[in-house]
Design an enzyme around this catalytic site. Structure first.
Site, short mmCIF file in Angstrom:
data_model
loop_
_atom_site.label_atom_id
_atom_site.label_comp_id
_atom_site.label_asym_id
_atom_site.label_seq_id
_atom_site.Cartn_x
_atom_site.Cartn_y
_atom_site.Cartn_z
N ALA A 132 37.61 50.03 38.76
CA ALA A 132 37.22 48.66 38.41
C ALA A 132 38.35 47.97 37.67
O ALA A 132 38.57 48.23 36.49
CB ALA A 132 35.95 48.67 37.56
N GLY A 133 39.07 47.10 38.38
CA GLY A 133 40.14 46.35 37.76
C GLY A 133 39.67 44.94 37.46
O GLY A 133 39.00 44.68 36.46
N PHE A 158 45.63 51.82 32.57
CA PHE A 158 46.53 50.68 32.39
C PHE A 158 46.34 50.01 31.02
O PHE A 158 46.40 48.78 30.90
CB PHE A 158 46.33 49.62 33.50
CG PHE A 158 46.40 50.15 34.90
CD1 PHE A 158 47.22 51.21 35.23
CD2 PHE A 158 45.62 49.59 35.90
CE1 PHE A 158 47.28 51.70 36.53
CE2 PHE A 158 45.68 50.06 37.21
CZ PHE A 158 46.52 51.13 37.52
N ILE A 159 46.13 50.82 29.98
CA ILE A 159 45.83 50.28 28.66
C ILE A 159 47.11 50.12 27.83
O ILE A 159 47.73 51.10 27.42
CB ILE A 159 44.82 51.17 27.91
CG1 ILE A 159 43.61 51.44 28.80
CG2 ILE A 159 44.43 50.53 26.59
CD1 ILE A 159 42.93 50.20 29.34
N THR A 160 47.49 48.87 27.58
CA THR A 160 48.69 48.57 26.80
C THR A 160 48.50 49.03 25.36
O THR A 160 47.48 48.73 24.74
CB THR A 160 48.98 47.06 26.82
OG1 THR A 160 49.17 46.65 28.18
CG2 THR A 160 50.23 46.74 26.03
N GLU A 243 43.86 35.08 27.38
CA GLU A 243 44.86 36.06 27.81
C GLU A 243 45.71 35.51 28.94
O GLU A 243 46.93 35.69 28.97
CB GLU A 243 44.18 37.36 28.26
CG GLU A 243 45.17 38.42 28.73
CD GLU A 243 44.50 39.68 29.26
OE1 GLU A 243 45.24 40.61 29.65
OE2 GLU A 243 43.26 39.73 29.31
N GLY A 365 44.01 39.76 35.63
CA GLY A 365 43.34 39.19 36.79
C GLY A 365 44.39 38.85 37.84
O GLY A 365 45.34 38.12 37.55
N GLU A 368 44.98 36.69 43.43
CA GLU A 368 43.87 36.44 44.35
C GLU A 368 42.58 36.12 43.60
O GLU A 368 41.81 35.23 44.00
CB GLU A 368 43.68 37.66 45.27
CG GLU A 368 44.84 37.90 46.24
CD GLU A 368 46.08 38.49 45.59
OE1 GLU A 368 47.16 38.42 46.21
OE2 GLU A 368 45.99 39.02 44.45
#
Length: 380
Positions: A132-133, A158-160, A243, A365, A368
């Protein structure tokens, strides 16, 4: 070219951010990027300079101001610091703390927000999962109430700043399927069952650590719930709008830096008996770069001003992000082309900016998804 909204206060903030970045970041920029991290001490130094708290309430250790001040400080740190990865890692609280500031209790703000703005703790936001992105409503990480705790099971990716974060604002499923069953919990480092499962290698942003996080029977106190149970989706969507504006602002900063590097190189590099700036094809490349840059800067400025006025800007923020990411991708590509073979070398700044820029049409996000948001707000 400064933003049109800038006042003397913004000018002073730029000077502060510039001095800090020239002293504390720029001398180490290449080394930190190659090392894939920067010293934790930098958070404290940035806090002492008043930069971590820009746009946050003074009551909780912030420096005051609004999103326009944050955009200016962030841009100047990229321009003067010359390490996008460092600036991104240093600013990960910019997406982790707003839900707490907006929905948290006074006790939560004092416990979570203030230490981060003082540079004592590092915060991260954990929403994305392997399955889930951009489709946040599909997250699977569960949090089941068990007395005075939630038991959390799942994973995030992908957690900064995920590798070094002391506290993570985590999207979890406390209810049924869809957006109505999502909540936000703050999970603290050292909580049993919470671990960093992997440090991820990326195309760009090398100095900023990016992690996969794992939750296995992780017991989180109920008092770490932000806002009401099952009301987290709205907070996430509100967070996304700002963001995306921040990401657009970073694109403007990256492109501005790449443009400046290209102008300098074109003046110094000689070919066929004169500087390459003397060739029309190079001048026209630069003209196209700075024109697109000016247009994106104007759109970021408009979106920021409307946001500060209190207008709802999800559609405009999506447009701004797409326009800025398209512009940035174009500018960094042209910057590499102008630099020729040198632009393909790792020690040359525009090569790194080219890699850094590739994230922006994806992060916060995808392009697209932005088009879907625009279509929805336009009513078709």
């Amino acid at each position: 070219m400064p933003y049109l909204f800038e006042t003397d206060e913004h000018t002073q903030l730029r000077e502060t951010a510039r001095r800090f970045s020239q002293k504390h970041i720029a001398p180490h920029a290449h080394a930190w990027e190659e090392a894939n991290e920067f010293p934790r001490e930098l958070y404290r130094e940035a806090a002492e300079a008043g930069l971590l708290g820009v746009s946050y309430p003074e009551d909780y250790g912030g420096a005051g101001g609004d999103i326009t001040h944050a955009l200016v400080a962030s841009e100047e740190m990229v321009l003067a610091g010359r390490s996008v990865g460092t600036c991104v890692g240093l600013g990960s609280h910019g997406i982790a703390l707003p839900p707490i500031v907006r929905l948290g209790s006074d006790e939560q703000k004092a416990r979570f927000v203030t230490p981060v703005l003082r540079g004592e703790k590092i915060s991260a936001l954990a929403i994305t999962e392997p399955w889930a992105g951009s489709d946040v409503a599909r997250i699977r990480t569960k949090a089941v109430r068990d007395g005075s705790h939630y038991v959390v099971d799942g994973s995030k990716t992908f957690i900064t700043s995920g590798c070094r974060a002391d506290l993570v604002t985590v999207a979890v499923r406390t209810g049924g399927e869809g957006h109505g069953g999502i909540s936000l919990l703050v999970v603290e480092r050292g909580t049993e069952g919470f671990s960093v499962s992997k440090k991820l290698a990326k195309t760009g942003w090398w100095a900023s650590d990016t992690a996969e996080l794992s939750f296995e029977g992780c017991r989180v106190p109920v008092e770490n719930l932000i806002g009401e149970e099952n009301s987290g989706f709205l907070a996430i969507m509100l967070n996304f709008a700002t963001e995306r504006l921040f990401l657009a602002g970073q694109c403007v900063a990256i492109a501005e830096l790449a443009y400046r590097e290209s102008v300098s190189y074109a003046r110094d590099r000689h070919a066929f008996g004169r500087s390459i700036m003397g060739h029309q094809v190079i001048r026209h490349k630069l003209a196209d770069m700075v024109t697109k840059l000016a247009a994106a800067r104007a759109l970021v400025s408009e979106c920021a001003v409307r946001h500060v006025r209190g207008e709802q800007v999800p559609g405009l923020a999506a447009m701004t992000k797409n326009a800025a990411t398209d512009m940035c991708s174009f500018v960094v590509d042209q910057a590499v082309q102008i630099h020729g073979g040198s632009g393909y070398m790792r020690e040359v700044l525009v090569e790194r900016l080219y890699r850094d820029a590739r994230l922006y049409p994806i992060g916060g996000g995808t392009r697209e998804i932005m088009n879907e948001i625009i279509a929805k707000t336009e009513g078709y």
